[in-house]
Structure formats: C-alpha cells, structure tokens
Design a protein around this motif. Structure first.
Motif, PDB file in Angstrom:
ATOM      1  N   CYS A 208      85.687  -9.759  -4.099  1.00  0.00           N
ATOM      2  CA  CYS A 208      86.217  -9.173  -2.876  1.00  0.00           C
ATOM      3  C   CYS A 208      86.218  -7.658  -3.031  1.00  0.00           C
ATOM      4  O   CYS A 208      86.525  -7.142  -4.117  1.00  0.00           O
ATOM      5  CB  CYS A 208      87.636  -9.692  -2.632  1.00  0.00           C
ATOM      6  N   ARG A 209      85.855  -6.950  -1.990  1.00  0.00           N
ATOM      7  CA  ARG A 209      85.853  -5.488  -2.043  1.00  0.00           C
ATOM      8  C   ARG A 209      86.523  -4.923  -0.796  1.00  0.00           C
ATOM      9  O   ARG A 209      86.613  -5.591   0.243  1.00  0.00           O
ATOM     10  CB  ARG A 209      84.428  -4.937  -2.152  1.00  0.00           C
ATOM     11  N   VAL A 210      86.984  -3.694  -0.922  1.00  0.00           N
ATOM     12  CA  VAL A 210      87.551  -2.978   0.220  1.00  0.00           C
ATOM     13  C   VAL A 210      86.419  -2.278   0.953  1.00  0.00           C
ATOM     14  O   VAL A 210      85.708  -1.457   0.374  1.00  0.00           O
ATOM     15  CB  VAL A 210      88.606  -1.949  -0.234  1.00  0.00           C
ATOM     16  N   VAL A 211      86.243  -2.609   2.228  1.00  0.00           N
ATOM     17  CA  VAL A 211      85.255  -1.929   3.057  1.00  0.00           C
ATOM     18  C   VAL A 211      85.836  -0.610   3.556  1.00  0.00           C
ATOM     19  O   VAL A 211      85.224   0.451   3.430  1.00  0.00           O
ATOM     20  CB  VAL A 211      84.826  -2.808   4.256  1.00  0.00           C
ATOM     21  N   ALA A 212      87.017  -0.678   4.134  1.00  0.00           N
ATOM     22  CA  ALA A 212      87.656   0.512   4.705  1.00  0.00           C
ATOM     23  C   ALA A 212      89.162   0.348   4.667  1.00  0.00           C
ATOM     24  O   ALA A 212      89.684  -0.774   4.688  1.00  0.00           O
ATOM     25  CB  ALA A 212      87.182   0.733   6.137  1.00  0.00           C
ATOM     26  N   HIS A 213      89.876   1.468   4.635  1.00  0.00           N
ATOM     27  CA  HIS A 213      91.335   1.443   4.633  1.00  0.00           C
ATOM     28  C   HIS A 213      91.841   2.611   5.473  1.00  0.00           C
ATOM     29  O   HIS A 213      91.066   3.385   6.026  1.00  0.00           O
ATOM     30  CB  HIS A 213      91.872   1.502   3.199  1.00  0.00           C
ATOM     31  N   GLY A 214      93.170   2.729   5.585  1.00  0.00           N
ATOM     32  CA  GLY A 214      93.760   3.801   6.381  1.00  0.00           C
ATOM     33  C   GLY A 214      94.018   3.422   7.827  1.00  0.00           C
ATOM     34  O   GLY A 214      94.114   4.295   8.692  1.00  0.00           O
ATOM     35  N   LEU A 215      94.182   2.130   8.094  1.00  0.00           N
ATOM     36  CA  LEU A 215      94.389   1.630   9.457  1.00  0.00           C
ATOM     37  C   LEU A 215      95.845   1.227   9.670  1.00  0.00           C
ATOM     38  O   LEU A 215      96.453   0.571   8.816  1.00  0.00           O
ATOM     39  CB  LEU A 215      93.487   0.429   9.720  1.00  0.00           C
TER      40      LEU A 215
END
Length: 371
Positions: A208-215
């Motif tokens: 599993c990976r983080v695509v985007a954050h800060g939401l």
C-alpha cells in the motif's frame, strides 16, 4: 433576611457562570483546530439554481435496515447496498429477491468490484476488505506500513489493471475510537488539520502506498476514463480535486501540477463520487453549507469551545437533498435538488440506463428516479 438570600443566590449564580465559562474554555477536547479561510458561499445559483427534481423519489423498502451509504450494480447484474448495520444487501435492480450478501462487523462506506467479480470494500472499522462471491470476508490491509495504520477507509475504486485506490478520510479520528463514522467526521472537519489522504493498494505485491495527502476529510473517489487521474472530494473544504493516479506521497497543498482543484466553493459538503453514463460523474452533497460554520473557519478557539457543547448545538447545516453530475472538466451537466429533504442526507447517486439510485447516510429506504 431577604438581602442575605439574594446575595447567596447571586453568589451561586456567579459560581455556576464561572464554572460553565471554565468548562467551555478549558475542558480537554480531542481536537486542535487549525485556522483556514472559507470562501463566501455561492448559494444556490447558476448551475445550482433551486429546483425540485429530486423531490418525490420512488423507494425500495429495505425492511429494518437503514443508511444505504453506497449503492452499486455488481458484475452479476444485482444491486448491492451498504447498510448502517454492517450488512451488505443484494437484490434485483427493482428491489426484488433481497438478501444479506455479507456482513463485515463494521460499516462499509464504499465498495467496488475487481476483475474476478469479488467485492472490494472500504470499512472504516476494519480497513480494506475483499469479499468473495460466496461472501467470505478477508482483510487485504489495515496498514500502509507497520507504524502507519489506516484509520478511516472511506471510498474506493478499482482500476482496470487491478490497483485499488481508496480514501483514508482522517488519520486523526478513527471511527472505532470516536463514536462511529459520523461523530469522527464531525471532529475531523471541526479540527481542519487536513489529515485525509488517498491510498493505493497493489493486490499483486500486497503493498500500500500514499498517493496524496493534505486533504480535509478525503471522501469520494472516482477514476478518469483514461485511468490516469483520480477525482477526490474534500468534504471539509467544499471542493473536488483531480489528482495524478501515479503520484506518490504528494501534498495537494504544495502547488504541484499533479493535484489541481477541479471544482471549488461548492454549496454543500461533497460526499460520494460515482461514474455514470455518457461520461458523467455523480456527486452527492450531504448537507448545504452553514454560514455559522464558515464564519468560524478563522476562529480555532471558538471551534474548540463548540466541541464542548452537545452535538445538536453544532453548526452542521440543515437537511437538503442534492445530487449533481459533472464531466471530467468540472462542468455541471445535471443538478437535482429536494429542498424539503424528503430523502435525508444524500451522499451520492448510481446511474443505470433505467434508474438513478440515490445514496443516503440514514434513509430507511433506497430512493430512485426513472431515467
């Protein structure tokens, strides 16, 4: 004597007032509010001009169940719906032959189907789940890494190549610890720490990976027609993002061209995203915006005080039925409203050639309109 009584009552009243003031100012709460700037709400104008096209929905009875938060047609042509109880109902598209397909023991908020026909479900109490055609439930993952748990699995889309994209709405407030999905979402949006993110799971490597954050409360998710972009609703800030599906650990606030706001300053809190027909993407607005809530955006101390009050006193907005459709450029192509909110807390819409099914957080039936 009378003067003594008056003074005593006044002293008690003063102590009560001081006690209430001390409680509102200092009682420990779980949030650490962050200031942010809310745009002036557009109201129901332009593409969102008032109408009653969502009024008078036809309904499918679901017995003692409630809260069809997510609805989709499966590979078998059956209609599936995720309920508040944790049950996943399966039925004919007209509501006939209803049965409980599976029960997760949590609360599925979003699901999709992979190439093998198994359901892939986002359950904020359990994580990312796989449910086989014979209803066997297993956990694909509940962590991004050993020290990074998935706290609030929310919405999901399975790409044709097999990659599973899903939202982790809040890394601050896990529903299993904070009174359920709705209570946790209120805390996250009141705090505005923007801890939500988009994750990708590869079934082949089981990574599993983080695509985007800060939401600020990452919610609904949909895939572009070419499979290169993800559309993601940011519920806490009334907008929809277009994010590069190949991004890695991208902060959407960085100004990178890999993440662009597709639709901003919506008139309500956006929830689910569902691909419809003819290129449409359906959006559900859970509730309209509340001017009082927007007015507190730059007042973190006041928001901290509000969390100390009973939940019914929070500025959470009035009920108002609303779903609309956009194209991939963010243009609104259809808009359906029910000012009377006969079908409460609309969270999304699922479109077939014959019907438009309406999702809801708390409704005691499945609403639909003929297409």
């Amino acid at each position: 004597m009378r003067g003594s009584i008056v003074r005593r009552v006044a002293a008690i009243a003063a102590l009560v007032v001081l006690g209430v003031a001390a409680y509102l100012a200092f009682w420990p709460v779980p949030i650490e509010p962050v200031p942010w700037k809310a745009q002036t709400p557009p109201g129901f104008t332009g593409a969102y001009a008032p109408n009653a096209r969502l009024s008078g929905l036809r309904t499918i009875d679901i017995g003692n169940e409630s809260g069809p938060e997510h609805i989709a047609i499966g590979p078998d042509g059956k209609l599936y719906a995720a309920m508040l109880s944790g049950d996943l109902l399966r039925m004919d598209p007209d509501g006939g032959k209803q049965e409980i397909f599976a029960t997760t023991g949590g609360r599925v908020l979003g699901f999709d189907f992979d190439a093998a026909g198994q359901m892939i479900a986002a359950d904020p109490m359990k994580g990312l789940l796989a449910i086989t055609t014979d209803a066997r439930v297993s956990v694909l993952t509940d962590h991004v890494s050993p020290d990074d748990p998935i706290q609030y699995a929310n919405s999901i889309v399975v790409a044709p190549g097999g990659t599973i994209y899903f939202t982790d709405a809040s890394t601050r407030f896990a529903p299993r610890y904070w009174g359920g999905t709705y209570a946790a979402s209120v805390l996250d949006i009141m705090e505005q720490s923007a801890s939500g993110r988009v994750l990708a799971y590869d079934p082949a490597t089981k990574r599993c990976r983080v695509v985007a954050h800060g939401l600020s409360f990452a919610n609904g998710i949909a895939l572009s027609a070419d499979g290169l972009s993800l559309f993601v609703t940011e519920t806490g800030r009334y907008r929809i993002w277009k994010v590069d599906a190949g991004a890695s650990d991208l902060d959407v606030r960085s100004g990178s061209p890999q993440a662009q706001v597709l639709l901003d300053n919506l008139p309500g809190y956006p929830d689910n995203l569902m691909r419809g027909r003819d290129g449409r993407i359906w959006v559900g607005l859970f509730k309209p915006r509340n001017p009082a809530a927007d007015g507190l955006a730059e007042k973190p101390f006041m928001r901290k005080m509000l969390v100390r009050l009973p939940r019914f006193l929070l500025p959470l907005g009035e009920s108002y039925g609303h779903v609309f459709a956009i194209d991939e450029e963010g243009r609104v192509t259809e808009d359906l409203q029910d000012p009377a909110a006969g079908y409460p807390e609309t969270t999304g819409a699922t479109e077939t050639a014959e019907r438009l099914y309406i999702h809801s957080l708390n409704a005691r039936a499945i609403g639909w309109l003929p297409r």
